[in-house]
Design a protein around this motif. Structure first.
Motif, PDB file in Angstrom:
ATOM      1  N   TRP A 155     -20.072 -19.874 -11.429  1.00 60.93           N
ATOM      2  CA  TRP A 155     -20.463 -18.867 -10.426  1.00 60.93           C
ATOM      3  C   TRP A 155     -20.442 -19.445  -9.021  1.00 60.93           C
ATOM      4  N   GLY A 172     -17.879  -9.101 -17.396  1.00 67.36           N
ATOM      5  CA  GLY A 172     -17.510  -8.216 -16.293  1.00 67.36           C
ATOM      6  C   GLY A 172     -16.061  -8.361 -15.871  1.00 67.36           C
ATOM      7  N   LEU A 173     -15.415  -9.461 -16.290  1.00 69.25           N
ATOM      8  CA  LEU A 173     -14.005  -9.690 -15.978  1.00 69.25           C
ATOM      9  C   LEU A 173     -13.155  -9.703 -17.250  1.00 69.25           C
ATOM     10  N   GLY A 174     -13.593  -8.921 -18.230  1.00 66.71           N
ATOM     11  CA  GLY A 174     -12.799  -8.785 -19.453  1.00 66.71           C
ATOM     12  C   GLY A 174     -12.951  -9.928 -20.425  1.00 66.71           C
ATOM     13  N   LEU A 200     -11.174 -18.861 -15.293  1.00 69.13           N
ATOM     14  CA  LEU A 200     -11.511 -18.188 -14.039  1.00 69.13           C
ATOM     15  C   LEU A 200     -11.286 -19.117 -12.850  1.00 69.13           C
ATOM     16  N   PHE A 250     -17.429 -14.358 -19.087  1.00 64.04           N
ATOM     17  CA  PHE A 250     -17.786 -13.354 -18.095  1.00 64.04           C
ATOM     18  C   PHE A 250     -17.248 -11.997 -18.546  1.00 64.04           C
ATOM     19  N   ILE A 273     -20.827  -8.595 -10.839  1.00 63.70           N
ATOM     20  CA  ILE A 273     -19.734  -8.607 -11.820  1.00 63.70           C
ATOM     21  C   ILE A 273     -19.822  -9.831 -12.734  1.00 63.70           C
ATOM     22  N   LEU A 274     -20.149 -10.986 -12.169  1.00 62.79           N
ATOM     23  CA  LEU A 274     -20.077 -12.236 -12.930  1.00 62.79           C
ATOM     24  C   LEU A 274     -21.334 -12.528 -13.747  1.00 62.79           C
ATOM     25  N   VAL A 334     -19.800  -9.503  -6.213  1.00 62.12           N
ATOM     26  CA  VAL A 334     -19.196 -10.424  -7.176  1.00 62.12           C
ATOM     27  C   VAL A 334     -20.251 -10.983  -8.131  1.00 62.12           C
TER      28      VAL A 334
END
Length: 842
Positions: free
Chosen positions: A313, A38-40, A47, A36, A373-374, A370
């Motif tokens: 997800w 979007g979360l680095g 996660l 992912f 982002i994911l 969210v």
């Protein structure tokens, strides 16, 4: 005898099956394959592992709520009653625990034969699957136990808080208890399922998920059905005494009142809590199963990375619903406190309604944010399309309660019509007008569900990545969205049993009659009690509890039906992938196929049998309870007779368990029988019980809710207790009791258990067909099915003729003589004594 018979059937009939595997091949993909950005660049495994922190915080918040309620002030007279109720509930739950052990032995036998005898799975792996089945049972059972513990703390604290001048705490305490239950339920379910995803090898995880779901469903079915029968036997027995003896609500001299309080927890706390736990678990399993069958290593369209991303997800969204629910609750509490904490009177439904809508709006916003982002890097705009589908379900979870209130709230036009009709037409028009409300409610809710599901389908119909089955995944996500504000849905449902018990605790404690009680409360607790306004607020709040108990029912049944669609899809894929020697697929699901039409008819028949069988257990048990109470009630006493109350509880438990045995045996045997007759017939049968069950449940639940609150209108708003109008609405309520709290609510776990266990049954039947096709030997499946059908029909017979009210000899030569115990509408001021033969004397 019944236990031995069922175990013997499995032992004899499942022994000769040859090897076959399908559920054993559900391989969960490696979650580390999903990254992912979007979360680095965090991977899916990490996660979800970090998500456990959020879950633990949710558990911590729920336990804080528990301790707050436990430490709230309460008078010892009320605490004593609350503890009696809890001890009685504990005895009931221990008995149900023994019952679940027997059920596990039966289902465990079937699971073991399937995985060891058919799939040739190793014994250690099979033991792991059975372990998760046990954990599923313990999960449902454990959260149910927690529910009755916190509710029996909250009932006395709510009752005592009602004595204060301001009624805000009368609403706030039950809602706090509900949030504690909701958070614990969701958090435990998520920890268990994430543990399977993270720590069980992928080639075992799929089967463990199925075992876990079967265990949840088994426990929920038993606790929901037995609890529903128990509570309505006690409720009807207690209510009818108000007509017979013209005594008040929750009169301590009535031995049925303690049993009714126990039943409020057994039916309205234990059952819904276990049911909710199972619903969230089974819906997740259904989605995982679809993803693996479609995109797993051996799926129709293998894409392991995509499968891993979807699973992560889905569970990330589940973890976030803990945060959104807690945040919405805190916001709503702040608003409610500012608006109502100093009010002398307010609508108790208003804060609950605002909580549902605030949670829904926040959940929808968080879903889109969210998801962006994911999964914004997924093709075809999947991030917003999938978010839209989930939001359809989340919106439904707010709209459907509004529709429910339109038919069951004390202020609704339908409930007002029930009262108006009752005044002129008595019990007959009470019942008819309630049926009207139930039928109309089923229409409108069905149309809303259809519209939202259609919206979900049209959102994804052009997405190529889902191949020929975009609608199936869309429907599964709608069911997931229904549960998008899970803790709040459970919280408003759990509100009801607390408010119902609080009113009973007030009466049973007889706090008003304690010498110098006002001075004592003023000295010990710092306020002067107002018993008149307190009693009124408790009754009014009970009406709000009735309404919001009704709002959760269609959400859970809707989830069961929509989620069952995804599970049935697994069977359809099995049929489609099974190619016979003539080159044709085993799948023949067409409306022109006779087996499909017959399956649809059969499913409807089973739903109506179940409705009758569950109500028959209530009817006979209530007859026995009424018979006992009328024979033993002593109106000269001033307090509850604990021994008589225990005897009524024993009657309720006896008929609850006997009824449950009959129902479980029928569902189990018919599931196997119909799968063995024809898998295509069986698919149609499962679709039929889902659709028939949906509308039967909504009709019964809302008709019952309308009758219940019509009685509350007469008692609270009109203040016309012990009048012919009150008698008529009591009779309507006793009709509605098994409608709303026995038959309708139990259809939810019945549908899911039939579908889950049906996966095993269908796979066995398919293998027998394949072996017969390959070898040219006789297909024994229909003959085995016939044996199960005979056994099932035997228990169908027992569910009425083994449970029916015994006929009493009537002397036809003196028709003018009436049995006084049947004169339920007359004003019996004197105590009625009844001997064992059923004769009466004054």
């Amino acid at each position: 005898m019944k236990k031995a018979l069922l175990l013997l059937v499995f032992g004899v009939l499942l022994t000769p099956f040859a090897s076959f595997a399908s559920e054993a091949d559900l391989v969960v993909p490696d979650l580390r394959q999903s990254i992912f950005d979007g979360l680095g660049g965090i991977n899916g495994w990490n996660l979800l592992f970090y998500g456990i922190v959020v879950i633990v915080l949710g558990l911590f918040f729920g336990m804080i709520q528990f301790n707050r309620i436990k430490n709230l002030p309460v008078h010892h007279s009320m605490a004593k009653v609350s503890n009696i109720i809890y001890e009685t509930c504990k005895t009931y739950l221990l008995q149900q625990g023994k019952f679940l052990i027997i059920l596990f032995l039966i289902i465990g036998t079937a699971i073991s034969y399937y995985f060891i005898g058919l799939a040739h799975v190793s014994i250690p792996k099979t033991m792991l699957i059975l372990l998760w089945t046990v954990l599923g049972i313990l999960g449902s059972y454990g959260v149910a136990w927690f529910g009755i513990r916190i509710n029996t703390y909250a009932n006395s604290r709510t009752s005592f808080a009602a004595l204060k001048k301001k009624p805000f705490d009368v609403m706030s305490i039950p809602l706090q208890a509900g949030m504690s239950v909701g958070l614990l339920l969701i958090c435990i379910e998520l920890i268990m399922m994430i543990a399977i995803l993270l720590f069980i090898p992928g080639d075992s995880a799929g089967a463990c998920f199925v075992g876990f779901a079967i265990g949840e469903s088994l426990a929920a079915s038993a606790l929901r059905i037995a609890g529903g029968i128990f509570t309505k036997i006690a409720d009807i027995g207690a209510d009818l005494m108000k007509i017979v003896f013209k005594i008040g609500e929750d009169d301590p001299r009535n031995p049925g009142v303690i049993a009714d309080c126990t039943g409020d927890n057994a039916g309205d706390s234990v059952g819904p809590t276990a049911d909710g736990f199972e619903t969230y678990g089974v819906t997740g399993v259904a989605l995982i199963t679809f993803i693996i069958l479609m995109f797993g290593e051996t799926g129709l369209m293998p894409n392991v990375g995509f499968a891993s991303t979807l699973i992560v997800w889905i569970f990330a969204m589940r973890v976030l619903m803990i945060f959104t629910s807690v945040f919405a609750y805190l916001v709503n509490q702040a608003i409610a406190k500012a608006r109502y904490s100093q009010a002398d009177r307010f609508n108790f439904e208003a804060p609950l309604t605002s909580l549902v809508w605030i949670t829904s709006i926040i959940s929808i916003v968080v879903t889109y944010v969210v998801s962006d982002i994911l999964i914004s890097d997924l093709p075809e705009g999947l991030w917003w399309k999938l978010s839209t589908i989930i939001s359809c379900g989340t919106l439904a979870a707010a709209v459907i309660p509004e529709l429910t209130k339109a038919f069951t709230s004390s202020s609704s036009r339908h409930v007002q019509e029930v009262v108006t009709a009752s005044r002129e037409g008595g019990a007959s028009l009470t019942i008819l007008s309630g049926m009207v409300a139930g039928n109309f409610s089923a229409f409108w809710k069905g149309m809303v569900m259809m519209a939202l599901m259609a919206t979900a389908f049209y959102t994804v119909q052009d997405i190529a990545i889902f191949g020929d089955y975009p609608g199936i995944f869309a429907f599964g996500l709608v069911a997931f969205g229904f549960l998008g504000m899970g803790p709040v849905t459970i919280a408003v449902d759990s509100y009801g049993p607390v408010t119902d018990n609080a009113q009973s605790v007030f009466e049973l404690s007889q706090i008003e009659k304690i010498p110098n009680i006002k001075e004592e409360i003023l000295n010990d607790f710092g306020f002067e009690p107002n018993f008149v306004s307190g009693k009124h607020n408790l009754e009014e709040n009970d009406s709000a509890g009735n309404t919001f108990k009704a709002t959760a029912k269609p959400v859970l049944i809707g989830t069961a039906v929509i989620g069952a669609t995804t599970m049935i899809f697994a069977i359809i894929l099995l049929l489609k992938g099974t190619i016979l020697s003539n080159g044709e697929s085993l799948l023949q699901i067409q409306l022109t196929d006779p087996s499909v039409i017959l399956g649809l008819i059969t499913g409807g028949a089973v739903i109506f049998w179940f409705s009758g069988a569950s109500m028959q257990a209530v009817t006979t048990g209530a007859y026995r309870a009424v018979e006992y109470i009328k024979r033993n009630i002593d109106l000269d006493k001033t307090e509850a007779d604990i021994e008589d109350s225990k005897n009524v509880v024993r009657i309720c438990t006896q008929y609850a368990q006997t009824g449950m045995w009959n129902i479980f045996a029928v569902i189990l045997c018919l599931t196997l029988a119909f799968a063995f007759f024809s898998p295509n017939f069986f698919v149609a049968y499962l679709i039929s019980i889902a659709i028939f069950g949906l509308f039967q449940a909504m009709y019964m639940a809302n008709a019952g809710g309308a009758w219940d609150n019509a009685k509350k209108v007469v008692e609270v708003d009109l203040k016309e207790k012990n009048t012919p109008l009150h008698d008529a609405t009591i009779i309507g309520d006793t009709v509605g009791d098994p409608y709303k709290d026995t038959s309708s609510v139990a259809l939810n776990p019945i549908i899911k258990f039939s579908t889950l266990f049906g996966l095993l049954a269908a796979e066995i039947a398919i293998e027998l067909i394949v072996q017969s096709d390959k070898t040219g030997n006789i297909n024994y499946a229909p003959y085995i099915g016939a044996v199960f059908l005979v056994i099932g029909l035997f228990f169908v017979y027992r569910s009425f003729y083994g449970m029916r009210i015994p006929a009493k000899e009537v002397n036809t030569s003196t028709p003018q003589t009436k049995h006084k115990e049947t004169q339920m509408g007359s004003n019996h001021q004197n105590q009625i004594k009844m001997d064992v033969a059923g004769k009466t004397s004054n």
